[in-house]
Enzyme design. Structure first.
Site, mmCIF file in Angstrom:
data_model
loop_
_atom_site.group_PDB
_atom_site.id
_atom_site.type_symbol
_atom_site.label_atom_id
_atom_site.label_comp_id
_atom_site.label_asym_id
_atom_site.label_seq_id
_atom_site.Cartn_x
_atom_site.Cartn_y
_atom_site.Cartn_z
ATOM 1 N N CYS A 96 0.844 -1.186 0.000
ATOM 2 C CA CYS A 96 0.000 0.000 0.000
ATOM 3 C C CYS A 96 0.882 1.240 0.000
ATOM 4 C CB CYS A 96 -0.894 -0.021 1.236
ATOM 5 S SG CYS A 96 -1.997 1.390 1.373
ATOM 6 N N HIS A 138 -9.054 -3.801 -2.694
ATOM 7 C CA HIS A 138 -8.089 -3.092 -1.845
ATOM 8 C C HIS A 138 -8.463 -1.609 -1.757
ATOM 9 C CE1 HIS A 138 -3.882 -2.335 -0.326
ATOM 10 N NE2 HIS A 138 -4.229 -1.123 -0.732
ATOM 11 N N GLU A 139 -8.744 -0.983 -2.903
ATOM 12 C CA GLU A 139 -9.088 0.444 -2.901
ATOM 13 C C GLU A 139 -10.452 0.679 -2.259
ATOM 14 O OE1 GLU A 139 -6.716 2.439 -3.393
ATOM 15 O OE2 GLU A 139 -5.435 0.869 -4.205
ATOM 16 N N HIS A 142 -10.207 0.994 1.361
ATOM 17 C CA HIS A 142 -9.773 2.324 1.806
ATOM 18 C C HIS A 142 -10.954 3.252 2.051
ATOM 19 C CE1 HIS A 142 -5.437 2.441 1.893
ATOM 20 N NE2 HIS A 142 -5.351 1.853 0.705
#
Length: 184
Positions: A96, A138-139, A142
């Site tokens: 990351c 993954h994004e 966030h």
């Protein structure tokens, strides 16, 4: 414009991001700036919270993977909602931009369906698989206030604690500009 990337420990990375209201900001410029920031840091994805914006938006570009099995995808996702995830969970060593120098295996489902708006405010529903699905997951994490290290076992988290603390203090090597929550 290249933004500094927010480092591990900043509270914005642990917040659930807010929806973007149509017309409330220039999403075309913001998308271009996020792509420029991501490319400057040699990333494959970047979420708005990583540039200190508590907004539900992220960009991805999977063309950097040198693998003929991965169809290159370069997209902006505004107010996305993952509607479904399915398939076998598979591990991949993730990293990351907000946590430089740390990588660990994270298990994620192989497929997903996502609803989102593009920078023209056109709504899309698409399915992705493999590495592209992983980058999106993954994004998406966030904008939900979740970091990849949150998926790790408690033992792995304890082993990384010192390194993560150092990152939050600015004691890390990154080839891009960062914003640290704790001053040295």
């Amino acid at each position: 414009m290249i933004y500094p990337i927010v480092a591990y420990g900043d509270p914005v990375l642990k917040k659930v991001a807010q929806d973007i209201e149509k017309g409330s900001l220039d999403v075309v410029k913001m998308s271009a700036d996020m792509f420029e920031t991501m490319e400057n840091a040699h990333g494959v994805g970047l979420a708005a919270p990583q540039v200190a914006l508590n907004l539900r938006m992220f960009v991805i570009d999977t063309s950097v993977f040198d693998d003929e099995k991965i169809t290159p995808v370069r997209k902006t996702f505004i107010n996305p909602v993952i509607e479904e995830e399915w398939g076998d969970e598979w591990p991949y060593e993730e990293g990351c931009l907000s946590i430089p120098g740390v990588r660990a295996d994270v298990y994620r489902p192989a497929n997903l369906r996502i609803r989102y708006f593009d920078t023209d405010w056109k709504e899309h529903v698409e399915e992705f698989d493999g590495m592209t699905a992983r980058v999106i997951q993954h994004e998406y994490d966030h904008i939900e206030g979740v970091l990849f290290v949150d998926h790790l076992s408690s033992i792995k988290k304890r082993l990384l604690k010192g390194k993560l603390t150092n990152i939050s203090k600015g004691d890390c090597d990154a080839s891009y500009r960062m914003k640290f929550p704790i001053k040295k």
